[in-house]
Design a protein around this motif. Structure first.
Motif, PDB file in Angstrom:
ATOM      1  N   THR B 595      19.042   9.057  36.453  1.00 27.21           N
ATOM      2  CA  THR B 595      19.299   9.849  35.245  1.00 27.21           C
ATOM      3  C   THR B 595      17.999  10.082  34.508  1.00 27.21           C
ATOM      4  OG1 THR B 595      19.672   7.819  34.036  1.00 27.21           O
ATOM      5  CG2 THR B 595      21.588   8.882  34.932  1.00 27.21           C
ATOM      6  N   ASN B 596      17.098  10.938  35.110  1.00 27.40           N
ATOM      7  CA  ASN B 596      15.795  11.142  34.491  1.00 27.40           C
ATOM      8  C   ASN B 596      15.791  12.336  33.553  1.00 27.40           C
ATOM      9  OD1 ASN B 596      16.055  13.084  36.338  1.00 27.40           O
ATOM     10  ND2 ASN B 596      14.098  12.752  37.368  1.00 27.40           N
ATOM     11  N   GLY B 597      16.975  12.945  33.356  1.00 23.59           N
ATOM     12  CA  GLY B 597      17.023  14.043  32.391  1.00 23.59           C
ATOM     13  C   GLY B 597      16.620  15.398  32.940  1.00 23.59           C
ATOM     14  N   ARG B 598      16.263  15.489  34.217  1.00 23.79           N
ATOM     15  CA  ARG B 598      15.850  16.781  34.774  1.00 23.79           C
ATOM     16  C   ARG B 598      17.073  17.538  35.259  1.00 23.79           C
ATOM     17  NH1 ARG B 598      10.278  16.129  38.023  1.00 23.79           N
ATOM     18  NH2 ARG B 598       9.087  15.279  36.270  1.00 23.79           N
ATOM     19  N   VAL B 599      17.215  18.760  34.744  1.00 26.72           N
ATOM     20  CA  VAL B 599      18.385  19.566  35.075  1.00 26.72           C
ATOM     21  C   VAL B 599      18.451  19.825  36.569  1.00 26.72           C
ATOM     22  CG1 VAL B 599      19.549  21.729  34.588  1.00 26.72           C
ATOM     23  CG2 VAL B 599      18.198  20.611  32.825  1.00 26.72           C
TER      24      VAL B 599
END
Lengths: 102, 623
Positions: B595-599
């Motif tokens: 869950t690194n926040g990259r779409v």
């Protein structure tokens, strides 16, 4: 009907896959990703319309109209977001917009 | 009678409860008055009950445990045996309570002390009066607990707490055997009443009686510090001196003798059990006398002498002479309490020094302690015409009359032990009191006054059971006759006189030996300032029984526990749970990186999941 349903569905699947690859691969530009989403939606509309023509009912066409309306709303909202994000980040790279996770 | 018996028990219990609940808020004299008053009130009730007693009084107060077949009422049995011991216990406890008020005058924890003493008296009386075995066991464990709490009374010192634990654990070993005997008797007879069990001994095979008798003996040797469970008593001297006098000399340690005396109609059916009791008693008497010869600590000498005298009582029980054993039990309680209280005065005068070789010359400094102490000592040594002389001799006569090779050998060993007793007793008297005058602390006068009644009772205690050749049967023998029946062969007058002359000669011989070795400060001229006997570590360390038990039981137990703790508990259970936690943690951390926040990654995962689902559906449809 001249064109058989199977052909319509195959074309629809091809367009959907192309749109999906566009979405996955072109992540450096979020506008191109939106275009990919539009292409995928169009593929779905095509499948609905093909189905409606095949069974001779209006349901699929009604769905197609709804999707078109929904898409126009979505695109206007999405483009507004892109403009706003571009102002903040000076970038259209989708990977730069990861602040929500932090 | 029911009222008297209830009050005998209730007074010490109420005293304990009062002191436990509100003792800290009362003034010191009031708290002490409650403690002493309750015990003396109990003594008064015992005396009233004793004079009102006809035959055997049984009374049931209420039902305590009642489930299925088991019925354990709080039923009390007051017969002549429990009556005389009750009188003795309440009287000696009363004297020691009074003595404690002076002895503990400096201690700020006096409320806890008196509360535990009262609780102890209650448990001891419960043990004496109980007719049902569970109730007796309650008293039995109650005195054990109070003993533990009082040995470790000054618990800030690690050694005292350890001694308390040691006493508790060693006596537990015997109590397990006693507990097994109780359950087994209930299975066999369907009752837990002692008087009923005593009547039913003939209904079961003799070998079962033997095993039950040995199990009861196991409980008795734990409580009475007999071989092989005797190691706790010398260490129990870590407690305050009144505790040593009350619990570890006069009352609690005789509980084993009392139990066996109570059950004698039952265990006497088997020929083996009395013989075993007699052997254990004599062996302990001899063992403890040899150890007492080499001790340097005043209280440890007295502790070993207690053990030795209880061995004599056991020998009496083993010879079927319940009257003689009870007689010695009573007189011993008086003179041993006296000796311990005298020792308390001496130790207080020396400023808490217990090594007898650092004392000396106290005869002139502490005359009011010396004379009562001497009275106790000549009773212990059995000089003619003292109480101890008559009581010890009545046991020896019973053993002699029993005849047979075994009892003859025991008789010879017991006479030799009597000689050793006289030697170590006068050694102690000479070393502590003989020699030059010296500077000492003052001893509270009140402590010395309380010695006097006990000294009188010890010196003249023989009156309660004078030998028959003086005209008529002894008072105690007549009192106990309905319980014990006719005991073996009656001695001819000539035999008894000769035996008493022999016993008196032996005591005087012991006195002479002690005088030549220790009289007039002669011990100071020995090698390295000590006579050779004091250097004998074998006797001083109690024949190395402590080391033997450490090697046989404590070390293996220690090793097994260490293995189970470090190997099994820490190694297997703890480590496996830790490993499971680590795996989960690592898995969670690595999944968390997703869950690194990259779409783009989310979209790819989403598509991957959709593809997987599609493949799965396709696979289902095809197959």
């Amino acid at each position: 009907m001249i064109v058989p349903l199977a052909h319509v569905l195959i074309l629809s699947a091809l367009i959907f896959t192309m749109g999906m690859f566009c979405l996955l691969v072109w992540r450096r530009n979020i506008i191109m990703m939106l275009i990919g989403i539009e292409i995928m939606l169009n593929a779905v509309i095509l499948a609905f319309v093909g189905g409606a023509a095949h069974w001779g009912t209006a349901d699929g066409q009604v769905f197609a109209l709804f999707i078109i309306a929904m898409t126009s709303a979505e695109v206007s909202l999405a483009l507004a977001l892109v403009v706003y994000l571009h102002r903040r980040k000076k970038s259209v790279n989708s990977d730069d917009y990861s602040t929500l996770q932090e | 009678m029911k009222l008297y018996l209830t009050l005998i028990l209730m007074f010490p219990l109420l005293g304990a409860i009062l002191n436990a609940l509100v003792g800290m808020r009362l003034s010191r004299p009031l708290s002490q008055a409650i403690a002493c008053g309750s015990v003396w009130a109990s003594f008064a009730c015992s005396a009233a009950a004793f004079f009102a007693l006809q035959g055997t009084a049984r009374t049931e107060l209420f039902r305590w445990l009642s489930a299925f077949d088991l019925n354990a009422p709080v039923s009390l049995c007051f017969d002549s045996l429990s009556a005389v011991i009750c009188l003795m216990v309440t009287f000696v406890s009363g004297m020691i309570h009074l003595y404690s008020t002076a002895y503990m005058a400096e201690d700020k924890d006096y409320v806890r002390f008196f509360m535990l003493l009262n609780l102890f008296v209650f448990a001891m009386l419960l043990l004496l009066l109980a007719d049902s075995l569970p109730l007796l066991f309650l008293g039995w464990e109650g005195v054990g607990f109070c003993s533990y709490a009082l040995i470790g009374f000054w618990y800030e010192d690690e050694a005292n707490a350890t001694a308390g634990r040691k006493a508790f654990i060693v006596t537990r070993v015997g109590d397990v055997a006693f507990g097994v005997a109780i359950f087994w008797m209930f299975r066999l007879f369907g009752t837990v009443s002692i008087s009923e069990i005593n009547l039913m001994g003939h209904l079961i095979p003799v070998c079962t009686v033997t095993v039950l008798g040995l199990l009861l003996l196991g409980g008795a040797i734990g409580k009475s510090a007999q071989m092989p469970l005797m190691v706790w008593l010398p260490d129990a001297m870590a407690g305050p001196t009144p505790v040593s006098a009350l619990i570890h000399a006069a009352t609690m340690v005789i509980a084993g003798v009392y139990l066996l005396g109570r059950f004698f109609p039952f265990i006497g059916i088997s020929p083996v059990v009395p013989a075993v009791i007699a052997c254990i008693g004599t062996a302990t008497a001899f063992y403890a006398a040899t150890c007492a010869l080499a001790q340097c600590d005043l209280k440890r000498i007295l502790a070993y002498s207690t053990m030795s005298q209880i061995g004599f009582m056991m020998l009496g029980v083993g010879s079927g002479a319940i009257t003689a054993a009870t007689f010695h039990l009573l007189v011993h309680a008086f003179f041993k309490a006296l000796l311990f209280m005298g020792a308390g005065c001496v130790i207080a005068a020396m400023g808490h020094e217990q090594d007898i070789f650092k004392m000396g010359g106290l005869r002139r400094n502490l005359p009011r302690t010396f004379w009562p102490f001497l009275a106790g000592a000549i009773c212990l040594a059995g000089l003619p015409l003292t109480g101890g002389f008559f009581s010890k001799d009545s046991i020896l006569v019973a053993v002699y009359l029993k005849g047979g090779p075994l009892y003859s050998a025991l008789f010879a060993l017991a006479e030799f032990t009597a000689l050793l007793t006289a030697i170590y007793t006068f050694r102690m008297v000479y070393v502590v009191f003989g020699g030059e005058r010296r500077e000492v602390h003052t001893v509270p006068r009140f402590m010395e006054i309380t010695l006097l009644p006990l000294a009188m009772l010890a010196l003249f205690g023989g009156i309660i059971n004078l030998p028959e050749y003086l005209g008529r049967p002894g008072w105690l023998a007549g009192l106990l006759a309905p319980l014990t029946g006719i005991e073996g062969v009656k001695p001819g007058n000539g035999t008894e006189v000769i035996l008493q002359i022999v016993a008196g000669a032996i005591a005087l011989l012991g006195l002479a030996i002690a005088h030549t070795r220790y009289g007039g400060g002669r011990w100071r001229t020995g090698e390295r300032g000590l006579p050779a006997l004091e250097c004998n570590a074998f006797f001083r360390e109690g024949w190395y029984f402590d080391r033997l038990y450490r090697f046989l039981f404590i070390r293996p137990y220690d090793a097994v526990s260490r293995f189970l703790w470090a190997g099994v508990d820490e190694g297997v259970f703890n480590n496996s749970v830790d490993a499971l936690g680590n795996v989960t943690g690592i898995a969670g951390r690595s999944l968390g990186k997703w869950t690194n926040g990259r779409v783009s990654l989310y979209l790819a995962s989403f598509v991957g999941g959709a593809v997987l689902l599609l493949v799965y559906f396709a696979w289902i449809i095809i197959s």
